[in-house]
Every structure is written in C-alpha cells, then in structure tokens.
Design a protein around this motif. Structure first.
Motif, mmCIF file in Angstrom:
data_model
loop_
_atom_site.group_PDB
_atom_site.id
_atom_site.type_symbol
_atom_site.label_atom_id
_atom_site.label_comp_id
_atom_site.label_asym_id
_atom_site.label_seq_id
_atom_site.Cartn_x
_atom_site.Cartn_y
_atom_site.Cartn_z
ATOM 1 N N ALA A 87 0.813 -1.214 0.000
ATOM 2 C CA ALA A 87 0.000 0.000 0.000
ATOM 3 C C ALA A 87 0.845 1.262 0.000
ATOM 4 O O ALA A 87 0.299 2.362 0.078
ATOM 5 C CB ALA A 87 -0.941 0.011 1.205
ATOM 6 N N ILE A 88 2.176 1.138 -0.079
ATOM 7 C CA ILE A 88 3.085 2.280 -0.163
ATOM 8 C C ILE A 88 3.823 2.207 -1.489
ATOM 9 O O ILE A 88 4.329 1.154 -1.876
ATOM 10 C CB ILE A 88 4.085 2.289 1.007
ATOM 11 N N HIS A 89 3.898 3.346 -2.182
ATOM 12 C CA HIS A 89 4.524 3.351 -3.510
ATOM 13 C C HIS A 89 5.343 4.628 -3.681
ATOM 14 O O HIS A 89 4.996 5.687 -3.154
ATOM 15 C CB HIS A 89 3.457 3.269 -4.603
ATOM 16 N N LEU A 99 -6.271 1.181 -7.153
ATOM 17 C CA LEU A 99 -5.874 -0.085 -7.769
ATOM 18 C C LEU A 99 -7.106 -0.829 -8.262
ATOM 19 O O LEU A 99 -8.224 -0.602 -7.780
ATOM 20 C CB LEU A 99 -5.108 -0.947 -6.764
ATOM 21 N N ALA A 100 -6.892 -1.698 -9.200
ATOM 22 C CA ALA A 100 -8.005 -2.440 -9.791
ATOM 23 C C ALA A 100 -8.551 -3.459 -8.802
ATOM 24 O O ALA A 100 -7.804 -4.161 -8.127
ATOM 25 C CB ALA A 100 -7.558 -3.129 -11.070
ATOM 26 N N ALA A 101 -9.872 -3.496 -8.701
ATOM 27 C CA ALA A 101 -10.521 -4.550 -7.918
ATOM 28 C C ALA A 101 -10.599 -5.814 -8.763
ATOM 29 O O ALA A 101 -10.203 -5.840 -9.933
ATOM 30 C CB ALA A 101 -11.912 -4.087 -7.488
ATOM 31 N N ASP A 102 -11.090 -6.875 -8.162
ATOM 32 C CA ASP A 102 -11.197 -8.145 -8.887
ATOM 33 C C ASP A 102 -12.037 -7.966 -10.147
ATOM 34 O O ASP A 102 -13.144 -7.403 -10.117
ATOM 35 C CB ASP A 102 -11.836 -9.213 -7.997
ATOM 36 N N GLY A 103 -11.518 -8.426 -11.259
ATOM 37 C CA GLY A 103 -12.251 -8.374 -12.519
ATOM 38 C C GLY A 103 -12.107 -7.067 -13.267
ATOM 39 O O GLY A 103 -12.651 -6.927 -14.363
ATOM 40 N N GLU A 104 -11.383 -6.098 -12.725
ATOM 41 C CA GLU A 104 -11.206 -4.811 -13.392
ATOM 42 C C GLU A 104 -9.856 -4.765 -14.099
ATOM 43 O O GLU A 104 -8.926 -5.500 -13.762
ATOM 44 C CB GLU A 104 -11.260 -3.664 -12.375
ATOM 45 N N SER A 105 -9.756 -3.850 -15.048
ATOM 46 C CA SER A 105 -8.492 -3.547 -15.708
ATOM 47 C C SER A 105 -8.180 -2.084 -15.493
ATOM 48 O O SER A 105 -9.018 -1.205 -15.781
ATOM 49 C CB SER A 105 -8.564 -3.855 -17.204
ATOM 50 N N ALA A 106 -6.981 -1.812 -14.971
ATOM 51 C CA ALA A 106 -6.600 -0.424 -14.685
ATOM 52 C C ALA A 106 -5.557 0.081 -15.665
ATOM 53 O O ALA A 106 -4.886 1.074 -15.405
ATOM 54 C CB ALA A 106 -6.064 -0.330 -13.255
ATOM 55 N N ALA A 107 -5.413 -0.596 -16.797
ATOM 56 C CA ALA A 107 -4.360 -0.228 -17.740
ATOM 57 C C ALA A 107 -4.513 1.198 -18.259
ATOM 58 O O ALA A 107 -3.530 1.850 -18.602
ATOM 59 C CB ALA A 107 -4.348 -1.219 -18.905
ATOM 60 N N HIS A 108 -5.752 1.690 -18.327
ATOM 61 C CA HIS A 108 -5.990 3.018 -18.894
ATOM 62 C C HIS A 108 -6.106 4.094 -17.818
ATOM 63 O O HIS A 108 -6.450 5.224 -18.112
ATOM 64 C CB HIS A 108 -7.272 2.992 -19.733
ATOM 65 N N TRP A 109 -5.801 3.744 -16.555
ATOM 66 C CA TRP A 109 -5.915 4.722 -15.472
ATOM 67 C C TRP A 109 -4.597 5.473 -15.301
ATOM 68 O O TRP A 109 -3.923 5.376 -14.296
ATOM 69 C CB TRP A 109 -6.270 4.039 -14.159
ATOM 70 N N SER A 110 -4.205 6.205 -16.279
ATOM 71 C CA SER A 110 -2.978 6.983 -16.153
ATOM 72 C C SER A 110 -3.267 8.287 -15.421
ATOM 73 O O SER A 110 -4.400 8.785 -15.439
ATOM 74 C CB SER A 110 -2.409 7.301 -17.541
ATOM 75 N N PRO A 111 -2.260 8.868 -14.751
ATOM 76 C CA PRO A 111 -2.495 10.140 -14.055
ATOM 77 C C PRO A 111 -3.016 11.242 -14.965
ATOM 78 O O PRO A 111 -3.901 12.010 -14.586
ATOM 79 C CB PRO A 111 -1.113 10.476 -13.495
ATOM 80 N N SER A 112 -2.484 11.328 -16.192
ATOM 81 C CA SER A 112 -2.928 12.394 -17.088
ATOM 82 C C SER A 112 -4.389 12.207 -17.493
ATOM 83 O O SER A 112 -5.142 13.177 -17.612
ATOM 84 C CB SER A 112 -2.038 12.438 -18.337
ATOM 85 N N SER A 113 -4.822 10.948 -17.687
ATOM 86 C CA SER A 113 -6.222 10.720 -18.064
ATOM 87 C C SER A 113 -7.155 11.032 -16.908
ATOM 88 O O SER A 113 -8.256 11.553 -17.103
ATOM 89 C CB SER A 113 -6.413 9.269 -18.528
ATOM 90 N N LEU A 114 -6.714 10.737 -15.687
ATOM 91 C CA LEU A 114 -7.532 11.091 -14.526
ATOM 92 C C LEU A 114 -7.589 12.605 -14.352
ATOM 93 O O LEU A 114 -8.632 13.173 -14.019
ATOM 94 C CB LEU A 114 -6.967 10.437 -13.260
ATOM 95 N N ALA A 115 -6.443 13.257 -14.569
ATOM 96 C CA ALA A 115 -6.401 14.712 -14.394
ATOM 97 C C ALA A 115 -7.300 15.423 -15.396
ATOM 98 O O ALA A 115 -7.939 16.427 -15.073
ATOM 99 C CB ALA A 115 -4.966 15.206 -14.534
ATOM 100 N N SER A 116 -7.360 14.904 -16.609
ATOM 101 C CA SER A 116 -8.169 15.555 -17.638
ATOM 102 C C SER A 116 -9.637 15.181 -17.554
ATOM 103 O O SER A 116 -10.472 15.761 -18.254
ATOM 104 C CB SER A 116 -7.626 15.178 -19.018
ATOM 105 N N GLY A 117 -9.969 14.202 -16.715
ATOM 106 C CA GLY A 117 -11.361 13.783 -16.602
ATOM 107 C C GLY A 117 -11.809 12.852 -17.703
ATOM 108 O O GLY A 117 -13.001 12.559 -17.825
ATOM 109 N N ARG A 118 -10.852 12.363 -18.514
ATOM 110 C CA ARG A 118 -11.230 11.478 -19.618
ATOM 111 C C ARG A 118 -11.646 10.096 -19.122
ATOM 112 O O ARG A 118 -12.337 9.369 -19.800
ATOM 113 C CB ARG A 118 -10.065 11.337 -20.604
ATOM 114 N N VAL A 119 -11.188 9.735 -17.936
ATOM 115 C CA VAL A 119 -11.467 8.404 -17.394
ATOM 116 C C VAL A 119 -12.228 8.547 -16.092
ATOM 117 O O VAL A 119 -11.888 9.366 -15.241
ATOM 118 C CB VAL A 119 -10.149 7.624 -17.166
ATOM 119 N N HIS A 120 -13.282 7.753 -15.962
ATOM 120 C CA HIS A 120 -14.036 7.717 -14.709
ATOM 121 C C HIS A 120 -13.816 6.358 -14.063
ATOM 122 O O HIS A 120 -14.008 5.314 -14.684
ATOM 123 C CB HIS A 120 -15.530 7.933 -14.967
ATOM 124 N N ILE A 121 -13.386 6.357 -12.804
ATOM 125 C CA ILE A 121 -13.166 5.115 -12.082
ATOM 126 C C ILE A 121 -14.446 4.758 -11.338
ATOM 127 O O ILE A 121 -14.913 5.533 -10.497
ATOM 128 C CB ILE A 121 -11.993 5.253 -11.096
#
Length: 580
Positions: free
Chosen positions: A229-231, A303-325
């Motif tokens: 849980a530390i990165h 982080l991805a929960a079971d059955g999810e893919s987080a490959a497209h969760w980049s910081p820039s995509s989150l910052a721009s609002g292009r991706v909703h988690i």
C-alpha cells in the motif's frame, strides 16, 4: 483531478536587482531589532516601546510577502524558522508555517535548453513529447509532464536555471545578517548562530542535488518494499542527473482530494490510517523519514478490484477527466510519496532512546521516560533528574490525554496556563539541538495536519499505542548481547553487595556531600533552572503531540491549543537529538 494553478510571471529581476532586494529586506529586519529591541529597552524609553507580539507578526508578514515574490533561499529560510519555536516567538513561526513554496515558473524554452545542455541531446532525442508548461513550480525547481520514447508517461523535475548562483548569493547575505546578530550578547548566549547557519546551508544545498533525491527515493522504496500500500515513483536514471530528475508519473488523486478518491470507493479512514502508520514506521522502525509530507507531495493511487483492468488509469487521463473510475467498496489503493529532497536519517542512538520512550509511554512510567532522555544524551548537566521525574509524573497524572496528543475541553484552562508557562521557558531550556530532528518533527506535524484534513474524526492515538506495544515486545525479546549483559550483571551482583555491606559494617561507607556555600549556590542554580526544567516535562508528554499535531475533533483547535501543540512539536525535537 484539478491541476495546480500557477501565478502569472512577474517581470524578471536580474541577479543584482534581486540581491539588492534581499539585502534591503534583511536590513529592515536588522534595523527593527536594533531600534525596538535594543535602543527602546534603555531607561525611560521602555515606556514608549511597542509590544513585541504585533511588531514581530507584522515583520513576519512583510518577510513572507517578499519571500513569495523573490523565491530562492528566502522561502526555504522561512520554512526553516517556522520549526524554530525554541528561538522565535509564536507570532513569527505561525506566519511562516503557511509560507507557500510556489513561485512563477521559468518559461519552457529555458528549461528545455538547460536539459539539452546537460545531456548533450535535443529534447526530442530524450522524450517522445515534453510539455513546456509545468504542472508545478517551486523556489528551487519545477516539474513538467513528458513521455519517454518507449511510451511511459513521466514527470521531469528540473532545477531552475541559475538557481545555484541565486542560492549562493542568498546564503552569503543570510551569513552577513547572522554575523551582525552575533554582536548581540542576549542572542549569542542562547543560540549557536554559526551552527544554525551551517545547518541551514547544508539543508538547502542538499535540495539542489537531484541525484541525492533520487537515491533517497529508492532507499525509501526498499524500506517499504514489504508494504503493497506504499509506492514511490520509478527513477529513470538514463535521463536523470544533478539538475534533472526523470521519474514515473504518479500524480493520481492528491491526498487532500477526499471526494475524488472516495468516489472510487477508497475509504478516507483507511487512507488516514495508512499515512499515519507509514510515518510512525519511518520514525520508530526505519529511522529514515520523508521530511516534507505536505499534500502536494502525497497522492492516492486507486488499484483495480477483482475483474477490473486499470491499464488506462494513467495520471494524465484522470487529471483531464477522460477516465471515470467506478465506485467499488473498499477498493485497494496505494499512498504515493514524491519529492525526497528533504529526507532525514535518525541515528541509531536516538532510535534506541525512542524505543525506551515508547516503553515509558505504554507503562505510564515517568522514570522510564526520563531515562530515555538520558540514553540519548539529551539533557545538559545542570538538569535535576529527580525533579524532572517528579514533574513528569505530575503531568502524567494531571493530563493523561496529553500523552497521546489529546487536549480535552475540560483541560483547556489549566493546560492553557501550562502552555503560556512553557512557551516562555522554552527559550532557556537546557536541551541539545540538531536541525535534522527539527525537520523530522515538523514533518510529523505536517503529516498529522494532513491526516486531520482527510478524516477529522481520526484518532492517531489508536495507531500509536499498538506500535508502541510492538516496540516494547521487540525490546523484551532475548538476544545474545542482552543475555550476556544480564548474566554478567547477575554474576557480579553478589560480590558488589558483599563489598557494600562490608564497608557499612566497618564504618567505612562514605557519602559525599557538598559544602554549605556550594549547596547555596546549587539552590540558586536550581531556582534559575526551574523554568528550564519545565520544558523537559512538556517534551516528555509531548513527543506524540508532535506526531499527532493538527488533530481535530476532541483536540482543542483554539489558537492557544494550536500554540500548545506547536510548542510540543519542537520541545520533543529538542529533546530527541543526536550526540554531536
């Protein structure tokens, strides 16, 4: 995630213009001290002397405005003195505590030119893309997003062009000012100004070496490799040097964006607990501390929960609002640390005294708490240990909640009286000081404030006591060295007792006592030192106040209460210092 807003650039000053402005600032401070604190303290002039508190508060605000305008060392110096409540009045440290290290950015073309000169390559040969507009700008450097040729998104931290010359000039002016202060006996008697100047210079120059920062980051990652849980960001050494640091882009949810990460299913209490646990481990277990945990240097990575893919969760995509988690209850996460320019190592001797302190805290034993100070060689010779122990025990009995950083409302009046007393006594406390430890406890205070901002109902004492109990349990585990000492002491004990009884039977037992004249001198010395002893008692109960600074809820959040906690932070830092 919202992007940081940068102030528009003011007309640039030349180095000479800036140096003149810095000299004028320190000249005003020197004249203020000379007129109000020297001239106006003589004879009948005292009647016309303005009260010091509003004067120093106004001077601190003036310094803060100039520091934020000029940047450079002035901001670092303001942040440094904000931790020195042992030397400066609360009116100054309170203003400096909120000094923002955010200045207008250097234009992108100048930054690119410096990077190209450092690596002898065009920017296109280093990065597939490089954003010339920074995502953040501070007094010593700024950060830009980029993409490596292999496609990895990165953040490039770059020192401001010419910052080395600015820092050298500023430090020379600060040194001149300190040399003038050394002429004042009242200041020279209380403070080793030469040590103060050398410590501050070392701290500042350390932040100008980005290679050292990268090594600190990797060491921190090794210390917490066992904790998923530390990165920390990956360092790309092929594109890093003394003035440029290329690292993984980890700017996910800023740790103060509670609504953002809660919308993804990350519980705020879990984040607060993990951050506090991490800092307790840094101080009490690893002895290596990330000393600048303000919210801009901490992120929450979903982080991805079971059955999810987080490959497209980049910081820039989150910052721009292009991706909703999507919201997933109890979604796994990581607390991410960046900016290791200020990382402090706690020496082994101090870590042992901290363990002893934790033992005393768990047992509520004043004697053990005082012995932790002795183990670390933290008290000056004129400290009366018996009196210190009695005062510590009295404080434990009178304010039990203060031992874990909690000031209950019913204790407000008596504790406020203690705070006023200790705030004055702190200036004459017989304690040893190291700058690194002040930064450690400043870090703990910032961490606690960040935790309170995440979850106001969070009780840090819930995290400290289990850790203290584990430390005590580890200390009680037998090892070869401890068994050898125990056996040796056991073998020698009967002989030593026999020698003592024999001397007593023969009337040869001698007890040394001082002469009456010397005793009277000692009594006078103790009278003068009584106030100084008091601050050690505050530190005995306030070590964890430093860890828990900033707590809301049951903590008193009045200005007086906050002053108590601020004093507690540095009192603990003063006591927990390394043998020089």
């Amino acid at each position: 995630m919202p992007q940081p807003t940068l102030s528009p650039a003011a007309p640039a000053l030349t180095n000479q213009q800036r140096a003149r402005a810095v000299r004028r600032l320190f000249l005003r401070i020197a004249l203020h001290i000379f007129f109000w604190d020297i001239v106006m303290t003589r004879g009948p002039l005292k009647r016309f002397r303005r009260p010091p508190a509003p004067r120093w508060a106004a001077l601190a605000r003036q310094y803060r405005r100039e520091a934020e305008r000029l940047g450079g060392v002035l901001i670092k110096l303001g942040q440094y003195v904000s931790a020195r409540v042992d030397l400066l009045p609360e009116e100054v440290t309170h203003v400096m505590a909120d000094l923002r290290d955010a200045v207008p950015p250097v234009p992108g073309p100048q930054i690119i030119a410096q990077i190209e000169a450092d690596f002898l390559l065009p920017i296109t040969g280093l990065y597939r893309s490089f954003e010339p507009v920074p995502i953040g700008a501070a007094s010593l450097g700024q950060a830009h997003r980029a993409v490596l040729p292999e496609g990895q998104p990165v953040v490039v931290k770059v020192l401001r062009p010419g910052i080395e010359a600015i820092v050298a000039s500023d430090l020379e002016i600060v040194g001149q000012f300190i040399r003038q202060l050394k002429r004042l006996e009242s200041i020279r008697r209380r403070v080793d100004l030469d040590l103060l100047a050398s410590e501050f210079s070392a701290v500042t120059y350390r932040e100008l070496d980005l290679v050292a920062e990268a090594r600190n980051c990797e060491r921190f990652a090794r210390e917490f490799a066992h904790d998923p849980a530390i990165h920390t960001p990956t360092i790309y050494w092929s594109r890093s040097g003394r003035r440029t640091l290329t690292m993984e882009d980890v700017s996910y949810f800023p740790i103060h964006d509670v609504l953002g990460f809660e919308a993804a299913g990350i519980d705020r209490r879990r984040v607060a607990s993990k951050l506090m646990d991490c800092y307790l481990d840094q101080v009490f277990r690893h002895g290596f501390v990330h000393a600048d945990p303000h919210p801009g240097n901490l992120f929450v990575r979903p982080l991805a929960a079971d059955g999810e893919s987080a490959a497209h969760w980049s910081p820039s995509s989150l910052a721009s609002g292009r991706v909703h988690i999507p919201h997933v209850t109890n979604r796994p996460f990581q607390v991410v640390f960046i900016d290791f320019g200020m990382a402090v190592e706690i020496p082994a001797r101090l870590r042992q005294s901290l363990t002893t302190y934790a033992t005393g805290m768990v047992a509520r034993d004043a004697y053990t708490i005082v012995q932790s100070y002795v183990e670390g060689d933290l008290l000056l010779p004129d400290t009366d240990l018996d009196e210190l122990e009695r005062m510590t025990a009295a404080l434990i009995n009178k304010f039990p909640h203060a031992l874990v950083g909690q000031v209950r409302k019913r204790d407000l009046t008596p504790f406020a009286e203690l705070s006023e007393e200790y705030q004055t006594l702190l200036y004459n406390s017989p304690m040893k000081m190291k700058a690194e430890l002040l930064f450690v406890f400043r870090a703990m205070g910032i961490c606690s404030g960040t935790v309170a901002g995440i979850d106001a109902a969070f009780d840090p004492a819930e995290r400290f006591m289990p850790l203290a109990q584990r430390l005590v349990a580890d200390e009680l585990k037998p090892d070869s060295d401890r068994l050898k000492r125990l056996v040796s002491a056991t073998v020698r004990l009967p002989m030593r007792l026999d020698n003592l009884l024999t001397a007593l039977e023969r009337g040869k037992l001698r007890i040394r006592t001082d002469g009456a004249d010397r005793r009277r001198d000692d009594i006078r010395q103790l009278t003068r030192a009584a106030n100084r002893l008091g601050v050690a008692v505050l530190a005995g109960s306030a070590m964890i106040c430093a860890v828990l600074l900033g707590r809301q809820g049951e903590i008193v959040t009045t200005p007086t209460g906050l002053a108590v906690l601020a004093i507690a932070v540095v009192a603990a830092g003063v006591l927990i210092s390394q043998r020089s």
